[in-house]
Write a protein that holds these residues in place. Structure first.
Motif, PDB file in Angstrom:
ATOM      1  N   GLU A 381       0.773  -1.499   0.072  1.00  0.00           N
ATOM      2  CA  GLU A 381       0.419  -0.026   0.065  1.00  0.00           C
ATOM      3  C   GLU A 381       1.371   1.315  -0.136  1.00  0.00           C
ATOM      4  O   GLU A 381       0.646   2.232  -0.631  1.00  0.00           O
ATOM      5  CB  GLU A 381      -1.226   0.059   1.266  1.00  0.00           C
ATOM      6  N   VAL A 382       1.875   1.456   0.841  1.00  0.00           N
ATOM      7  CA  VAL A 382       2.716   1.996   0.566  1.00  0.00           C
ATOM      8  C   VAL A 382       3.565   2.859  -0.606  1.00  0.00           C
ATOM      9  O   VAL A 382       3.852   3.841  -1.089  1.00  0.00           O
ATOM     10  CB  VAL A 382       4.168   1.751   1.887  1.00  0.00           C
ATOM     11  N   ALA A 383       3.909   1.578  -0.779  1.00  0.00           N
ATOM     12  CA  ALA A 383       4.908   1.232  -2.131  1.00  0.00           C
ATOM     13  C   ALA A 383       3.554   2.055  -3.225  1.00  0.00           C
ATOM     14  O   ALA A 383       3.862   2.377  -4.769  1.00  0.00           O
ATOM     15  CB  ALA A 383       5.046   0.049  -3.170  1.00  0.00           C
ATOM     16  N   HIS A 384       1.846   1.890  -3.424  1.00  0.00           N
ATOM     17  CA  HIS A 384       1.107   2.074  -4.540  1.00  0.00           C
ATOM     18  C   HIS A 384       1.052   4.144  -4.306  1.00  0.00           C
ATOM     19  O   HIS A 384       0.479   4.737  -5.217  1.00  0.00           O
ATOM     20  CB  HIS A 384      -0.144   1.803  -4.111  1.00  0.00           C
ATOM     21  N   GLU A 385       0.763   4.079  -3.122  1.00  0.00           N
ATOM     22  CA  GLU A 385       0.427   5.945  -2.189  1.00  0.00           C
ATOM     23  C   GLU A 385       1.930   6.622  -3.111  1.00  0.00           C
ATOM     24  O   GLU A 385       1.851   7.747  -3.882  1.00  0.00           O
ATOM     25  CB  GLU A 385       0.397   6.082  -1.243  1.00  0.00           C
ATOM     26  N   LEU A 386       3.202   6.074  -3.121  1.00  0.00           N
ATOM     27  CA  LEU A 386       4.135   6.350  -3.206  1.00  0.00           C
ATOM     28  C   LEU A 386       4.166   6.731  -4.977  1.00  0.00           C
ATOM     29  O   LEU A 386       5.009   7.621  -5.644  1.00  0.00           O
ATOM     30  CB  LEU A 386       5.419   5.799  -3.065  1.00  0.00           C
ATOM     31  N   GLU A 387       3.699   5.646  -5.743  1.00  0.00           N
ATOM     32  CA  GLU A 387       4.068   5.215  -6.751  1.00  0.00           C
ATOM     33  C   GLU A 387       2.829   6.287  -7.951  1.00  0.00           C
ATOM     34  O   GLU A 387       3.765   6.675  -8.735  1.00  0.00           O
ATOM     35  CB  GLU A 387       3.361   3.646  -7.518  1.00  0.00           C
ATOM     36  N   TYR A 388       1.917   7.013  -6.827  1.00  0.00           N
ATOM     37  CA  TYR A 388       0.897   7.573  -7.153  1.00  0.00           C
ATOM     38  C   TYR A 388       1.443   9.014  -7.755  1.00  0.00           C
ATOM     39  O   TYR A 388       1.283   9.834  -8.319  1.00  0.00           O
ATOM     40  CB  TYR A 388      -0.029   7.009  -6.769  1.00  0.00           C
TER      41      TYR A 388
END
Length: 409
Positions: A381-388
């Motif tokens: 979830e952290v990766a997803h938010e950072l990628e966005y």
């Protein structure tokens, strides 16, 4: 110094975004002794609460205040903080040798079975903090010792049932440990063994825990319908036992990921009701005794996943961090702490603070005791938010997670 209940009241009221008047109205709705015509007196009472002028409200008041935030009383008004209870002492090498020798005698006495039960209690308590591989070795050693008692007929009929009971709990513990290490086949084998022992004993609580492990596995594999199905099956086994709180929590997590806020709230409220209906366990750190402070941990995950509930997720994460460490900084529950740090990382990334998010996420990934599937679930979830919001940072963190999710060794 531990946070006082009234300080938490102020913090959670702010997280909800409630005015003093709104807070008083929520309290009146849940209090058996107040009605809307008493709003002014309730407002005055809450001002005293917020200032810490009333150290110990009545049980009915405690119940209503905790329910305002969907938390059990023993979480909001902690009777026995997690940090205050130690893991039972490990047997010394001499004591262990003497116990094993006694267990290998032609007939095993009551005292030695009681000592074996104490060892199983210690192993279940050590789960939250001890290295998974070393704890697995200890569990396997005890499973072998217990099996030998039965196979060689060295216990009475009553003793045989006690040994099977201990073997069932150790099988459940082994299933948890193997899933922490990412070994699906070994997890399945241990869980199926526990199912058999639960059936043989007619132990509905043990059976419910086998379904809880199924629900947990499905959650970390992204299979939300199976989370709900497994949780419901476990709840049917033991609807009023504390394990049902953890099963309702798994449903809350699944519904949150399905973006169903109403069903999430209903499930969290059932967590509160079940825990309020159970006595506080004698050992709150035994993994199979549901510690009431886990209600904040469950809510943290659900609120983090439901957009628009970030302030509550952050408030719950603060509680989890506080209850996972002692005042001297000693970490007593690294897996809970890691998920709280990852929750704050997700929120920091959403808030446009990638540097803070990465610092928190890396701190979470550095704990030696970890549950790999659960850690990767939240870290993704952290990766997803950072990628966005910060593609370069997100790509770098995602690569780190790929390295972490390599084959279990």
């Amino acid at each position: 110094m531990a946070e006082q209940w009234y300080e938490r009241l102020v913090r959670l009221q702010a997280a909800k975004g409630w005015s003093n008047r709104e807070t008083a109205m929520h309290y009146i709705a849940l209090s058996p002794f107040h009605e809307e015509t008493q709003l002014d007196s309730v407002l005055a009472m809450f001002k005293r609460y917020r200032r810490g002028e009333i150290a110990n409200p009545s049980p009915e008041t405690q119940q209503a205040i905790a329910a305002m935030f969907d938390l059990p009383v023993a979480d909001f008004f902690a009777q026995r903080p997690l940090a205050n209870q130690n893991v039972p002492d490990r047997l010394s090498p001499t004591e262990f040798t003497d116990l094993v020798a006694a267990l290998r005698m032609p007939k095993v006495g009551e005292a030695h079975l009681a000592q074996a039960e104490a060892e199983v209690e210690r192993l279940c308590t050590a789960y939250s903090a001890q290295d998974a591989r070393s704890l697995t070795i200890e569990v396997d050693d005890w499973l072998k010792e217990l099996a030998s008692l039965v196979h060689e007929g060295r216990v009475s009929l009553a003793g045989h049932e006690r040994v099977i009971h201990l073997t069932g709990w150790l099988s459940l513990l082994r299933a948890c440990l193997m899933w922490d290490q990412g070994d699906e086949q070994a997890t399945h084998q241990a869980r199926v063994a526990a199912e058999g022992f639960a059936a043989d004993l007619g132990d509905n609580v043990m059976a419910a825990w086998t379904w809880e492990i199924r629900a947990w596995m499905a959650l970390t594999q992204g299979d939300m319908p199976n989370v709900i199905a497994a949780a419901d099956a476990g709840i049917r086994c033991a609807p009023n036992a504390s394990v049902a709180a953890q099963l309702h929590a798994q449903k809350a997590k699944a519904y949150a990921r399905m973006k169903d806020s109403h069903k999430t709230e209903v499930a969290l409220d059932r967590v509160r009701e079940v825990l309020d209906g159970n006595d506080l366990p004698s050992n709150v750190r035994n993994h199979f005794n549901v510690d009431p402070t886990k209600a904040s941990f469950y809510a943290m995950d659900a609120y983090r996943t439901l957009h628009g509930r970030e302030r509550m997720a952050d408030a719950m994460a603060d509680t989890v961090i506080a209850t996972s460490t002692r005042p001297d900084g000693t970490v007593i529950s690294p897996m809970r702490l890691a998920e709280a740090q990852l929750t704050k990382a997700v929120l920091a990334a959403r808030d446009g603070s990638p540097v803070t998010a990465l610092e928190l996420a890396e701190a979470a990934l550095n704990h030696e005791r970890r549950s790999q599937p659960s850690l990767l679930l939240v870290a993704s979830e952290v990766a997803h938010e950072l990628e966005y919001r910060s593609p370069a940072d997100g790509a770098e963190f995602r690569n780190h997670l790929r390295e972490l999710s390599g084959p279990a060794t």
